[in-house]
Design an enzyme around this catalytic site. Structure first.
Site, PDB file in Angstrom:
ATOM      1  N   GLY A   1      57.970  54.685  41.323  1.00 61.18           N
ATOM      2  CA  GLY A   1      58.302  55.978  41.909  1.00 61.18           C
ATOM      3  C   GLY A   1      58.224  57.100  40.885  1.00 61.18           C
ATOM      4  O   GLY A   1      57.728  58.188  41.174  1.00 61.18           O
TER       5      GLY A   1
ATOM      6  N   ARG B   1      57.886  56.759  34.376  1.00 61.50           N
ATOM      7  CA  ARG B   1      57.831  55.297  34.270  1.00 61.50           C
ATOM      8  C   ARG B   1      56.378  54.829  34.240  1.00 61.50           C
ATOM      9  O   ARG B   1      56.043  53.857  33.553  1.00 61.50           O
ATOM     10  CB  ARG B   1      58.559  54.643  35.446  1.00 61.50           C
ATOM     11  CG  ARG B   1      60.046  54.545  35.264  1.00 61.50           C
ATOM     12  CD  ARG B   1      60.389  53.334  34.391  1.00 61.50           C
ATOM     13  NE  ARG B   1      61.705  53.452  33.804  1.00 61.50           N
ATOM     14  CZ  ARG B   1      62.842  53.251  34.442  1.00 61.50           C
ATOM     15  NH1 ARG B   1      62.833  52.925  35.710  1.00 61.50           N
ATOM     16  NH2 ARG B   1      63.990  53.371  33.829  1.00 61.50           N
TER      17      ARG B   1
ATOM     18  N   ARG C   1      50.482  67.835  40.144  1.00 64.44           N
ATOM     19  CA  ARG C   1      51.912  67.894  40.511  1.00 64.44           C
ATOM     20  C   ARG C   1      52.794  67.039  39.603  1.00 64.44           C
ATOM     21  O   ARG C   1      53.879  66.601  40.001  1.00 64.44           O
ATOM     22  CB  ARG C   1      52.123  67.460  41.964  1.00 64.44           C
ATOM     23  CG  ARG C   1      51.569  68.467  42.956  1.00 64.44           C
ATOM     24  CD  ARG C   1      51.739  68.005  44.371  1.00 64.44           C
ATOM     25  NE  ARG C   1      51.209  68.998  45.290  1.00 64.44           N
ATOM     26  CZ  ARG C   1      51.972  69.727  46.123  1.00 64.44           C
ATOM     27  NH1 ARG C   1      53.250  69.557  46.177  1.00 64.44           N
ATOM     28  NH2 ARG C   1      51.410  70.615  46.913  1.00 64.44           N
TER      29      ARG C   1
ATOM     30  N   ASP D   1      71.775  49.928  40.566  1.00 62.66           N
ATOM     31  CA  ASP D   1      73.159  50.292  40.893  1.00 62.66           C
ATOM     32  C   ASP D   1      73.646  49.401  42.032  1.00 62.66           C
ATOM     33  O   ASP D   1      72.846  48.812  42.755  1.00 62.66           O
ATOM     34  CB  ASP D   1      73.269  51.774  41.270  1.00 62.66           C
ATOM     35  CG  ASP D   1      72.269  52.189  42.334  1.00 62.66           C
ATOM     36  OD1 ASP D   1      71.072  52.271  42.018  1.00 62.66           O
ATOM     37  OD2 ASP D   1      72.680  52.402  43.475  1.00 62.66           O
TER      38      ASP D   1
ATOM     39  N   ARG E   1      54.379  47.781  44.030  1.00 60.66           N
ATOM     40  CA  ARG E   1      55.435  48.744  43.720  1.00 60.66           C
ATOM     41  C   ARG E   1      56.398  48.118  42.726  1.00 60.66           C
ATOM     42  O   ARG E   1      56.807  46.957  42.885  1.00 60.66           O
ATOM     43  CB  ARG E   1      56.179  49.133  45.009  1.00 60.66           C
ATOM     44  CG  ARG E   1      57.500  49.803  44.763  1.00 60.66           C
ATOM     45  CD  ARG E   1      58.062  50.498  45.986  1.00 60.66           C
ATOM     46  NE  ARG E   1      59.516  50.647  45.888  1.00 60.66           N
ATOM     47  CZ  ARG E   1      60.147  51.492  45.083  1.00 60.66           C
ATOM     48  NH1 ARG E   1      59.468  52.263  44.265  1.00 60.66           N
ATOM     49  NH2 ARG E   1      61.473  51.554  45.058  1.00 60.66           N
TER      50      ARG E   1
ATOM     51  N   ARG F   1      68.284  49.527  31.968  1.00 62.68           N
ATOM     52  CA  ARG F   1      67.227  49.729  32.967  1.00 62.68           C
ATOM     53  C   ARG F   1      65.857  49.524  32.328  1.00 62.68           C
ATOM     54  O   ARG F   1      64.976  48.916  32.914  1.00 62.68           O
ATOM     55  CB  ARG F   1      67.323  51.140  33.581  1.00 62.68           C
ATOM     56  CG  ARG F   1      68.391  51.250  34.640  1.00 62.68           C
ATOM     57  CD  ARG F   1      68.168  52.460  35.521  1.00 62.68           C
ATOM     58  NE  ARG F   1      68.416  53.697  34.826  1.00 62.68           N
ATOM     59  CZ  ARG F   1      69.611  54.242  34.645  1.00 62.68           C
ATOM     60  NH1 ARG F   1      70.680  53.645  35.133  1.00 62.68           N
ATOM     61  NH2 ARG F   1      69.747  55.383  34.007  1.00 62.68           N
TER      62      ARG F   1
ATOM     63  N   GLY G   1      59.945  49.194  41.322  1.00 63.43           N
ATOM     64  CA  GLY G   1      60.944  50.238  41.535  1.00 63.43           C
ATOM     65  C   GLY G   1      62.345  49.788  41.201  1.00 63.43           C
ATOM     66  O   GLY G   1      62.569  48.710  40.640  1.00 63.43           O
ATOM     67  N   SER G   2      63.295  50.635  41.564  1.00 66.52           N
ATOM     68  CA  SER G   2      64.703  50.279  41.417  1.00 66.52           C
ATOM     69  C   SER G   2      65.337  50.295  42.801  1.00 66.52           C
ATOM     70  O   SER G   2      64.780  50.864  43.753  1.00 66.52           O
ATOM     71  CB  SER G   2      65.414  51.272  40.489  1.00 66.52           C
ATOM     72  OG  SER G   2      65.315  52.565  41.022  1.00 66.52           O
TER      73      SER G   2
ATOM     74  N   HIS H   1      45.526  64.878  46.277  1.00 65.37           N
ATOM     75  CA  HIS H   1      46.662  64.887  45.349  1.00 65.37           C
ATOM     76  C   HIS H   1      46.428  64.065  44.079  1.00 65.37           C
ATOM     77  O   HIS H   1      47.346  63.902  43.278  1.00 65.37           O
ATOM     78  CB  HIS H   1      47.919  64.377  46.064  1.00 65.37           C
ATOM     79  CG  HIS H   1      48.297  65.195  47.248  1.00 65.37           C
ATOM     80  ND1 HIS H   1      47.819  64.929  48.516  1.00 65.37           N
ATOM     81  CD2 HIS H   1      49.057  66.314  47.366  1.00 65.37           C
ATOM     82  CE1 HIS H   1      48.293  65.819  49.361  1.00 65.37           C
ATOM     83  NE2 HIS H   1      49.042  66.670  48.700  1.00 65.37           N
TER      84      HIS H   1
ATOM     85  N   GLU I   1      66.321  50.843  48.921  1.00 61.40           N
ATOM     86  CA  GLU I   1      65.451  51.726  48.157  1.00 61.40           C
ATOM     87  C   GLU I   1      64.788  52.651  49.163  1.00 61.40           C
ATOM     88  O   GLU I   1      65.330  52.818  50.260  1.00 61.40           O
ATOM     89  CB  GLU I   1      64.465  50.939  47.266  1.00 61.40           C
ATOM     90  CG  GLU I   1      63.732  49.811  47.931  1.00 61.40           C
ATOM     91  CD  GLU I   1      62.522  50.252  48.720  1.00 61.40           C
ATOM     92  OE1 GLU I   1      62.666  50.350  49.958  1.00 61.40           O
ATOM     93  OE2 GLU I   1      61.444  50.450  48.165  1.00 61.40           O
ATOM     94  N   MET I   2      63.652  53.262  48.844  1.00 60.05           N
ATOM     95  CA  MET I   2      63.180  54.309  49.743  1.00 60.05           C
ATOM     96  C   MET I   2      61.679  54.286  50.061  1.00 60.05           C
ATOM     97  O   MET I   2      61.170  55.246  50.627  1.00 60.05           O
ATOM     98  CB  MET I   2      63.565  55.688  49.162  1.00 60.05           C
ATOM     99  CG  MET I   2      65.065  55.844  48.969  1.00 60.05           C
ATOM    100  SD  MET I   2      65.563  57.472  48.363  1.00 60.05           S
ATOM    101  CE  MET I   2      65.286  58.463  49.819  1.00 60.05           C
TER     102      MET I   2
HETATM  103  N1  HPA Z   1      69.685  54.228  47.442  1.00 57.71           N
HETATM  104  C1  HPA Z   1      68.402  54.464  47.656  1.00 57.71           C
HETATM  105  N2  HPA Z   1      67.487  54.200  46.766  1.00 57.71           N
HETATM  106  C2  HPA Z   1      67.856  53.670  45.604  1.00 57.71           C
HETATM  107  C3  HPA Z   1      69.176  53.405  45.318  1.00 57.71           C
HETATM  108  C4  HPA Z   1      70.150  53.699  46.289  1.00 57.71           C
HETATM  109  O1  HPA Z   1      71.345  53.493  46.092  1.00 57.71           O
HETATM  110  N3  HPA Z   1      69.232  52.888  44.060  1.00 57.71           N
HETATM  111  C5  HPA Z   1      67.978  52.846  43.603  1.00 57.71           C
HETATM  112  N4  HPA Z   1      67.120  53.304  44.534  1.00 57.71           N
END
Ligand code: HPA
Length: 236
Positions: free
Chosen positions: A20, A24, A43, A206, A87, A219, A89-90, A4, A181-182
């Site tokens: 992510g 960015r 991709r 958020d 990482r 942001r 991220g947000s 990939h 986050e994820m």
């Molecule tokens: N949930 C999951 N991942 C996120 C969120 C959220 O509210 N905000 C930023 N990444």
């Protein structure tokens, strides 16, 4: 080339920033790196290599969620011998102890994901940050003049952005999780397996308690502080 990532061996630096969002990654390359060159757009998951203060650095998009992130992390570790991944991220704040735009340096990550259950045969693994990176990030944050508060604590890496059962997050918050986050749980697990260094730093985009959200401009500004922090930690 890996499956990939379209880079040739040697085109990716030993140290990678890992947002992510592929755009960015482009923004980081354009605003922080000197002589950045695109090495992959397979991709649309952009990757660049350049230098920051003389250090060779790559920045690679991971996509959202642990399955996507794990594809890129595995290939960075196995095909390109990447040693350090940070990482950037947000995240969404889960407690009113955390404010919008704050920066969280994750010392560990809980998860609702089934990935580690499969990996550890139904047992629970505790994914933690590399301590040298964690310490470097905390020390760098103490030397920087930042507009946002910095917290060290647990992230909750969820498999679902749109959960139908938000109450399942509550026990994690009761046991110290600061934000959701994820990706972090999976990243820390893979790095531990491959004996590489990983750290996750996230800005609060958020707030799940107050329902505040950052504007795109906010942001970008907070994200810039976090990138500077991540680069300092990764090159310390
Ligand atoms: N949930 C999951 N991942 C996120 C969120 C959220 O509210 N905000 C930023 N990444």
């Amino acid at each position: 080339m890996s499956t990939h990532i379209a880079a040739e061996p040697g085109q990716i630096a030993a140290t990678v920033l890992f947002p992510g969002d592929p755009l960015r990654a482009k923004w980081i390359a354009e605003n922080f790196l000197d002589d950045a060159e695109l090495y992959s757009e397979t991709r649309g998951m952009l990757g660049f290599t350049g230098t920051w203060q003389g250090h060779r650095i790559s920045v690679q998009g991971s996509g959202m969620g642990q399955p996507s992130m794990a594809i890129y992390a595995n290939e960075l570790f196995d095909s390109y011998d990447v040693q350090t991944v940070v990482r950037v991220g947000s995240c969404g704040a889960l407690t009113d102890r955390i404010g919008l735009r704050d920066i969280i340096i994750a010392n560990g990550a809980c998860t609702d994901s089934g990935i580690n259950r499969v990996r550890f045969h139904g047992q629970d693994y505790a994914p933690v940050a590399d301590f040298s990176l964690l310490r470097a990030a905390v020390e760098a944050s103490e030397r920087m003049t930042l507009d946002s508060a910095v917290h060290v604590g647990l992230l909750f890496s969820s498999d679902q952005f749109y959960s139908t059962r938000p109450e399942l997050t509550e026990p994690f918050v009761d046991h110290g999780a600061l934000a959701v986050e994820m990706e972090t749980s999976g990243l820390y697990t893979l790095a531990a397996y491959r004996r590489r260094r990983a750290l996750s730093i996230c800005t609060v985009s958020d707030h799940l308690v107050t329902h505040e959200e950052t504007t795109a401009l906010e942001r970008e500004q907070t994200f810039g502080d976090m990138i500077e922090l991540a680069l300092r930690a990764a090159t310390a």
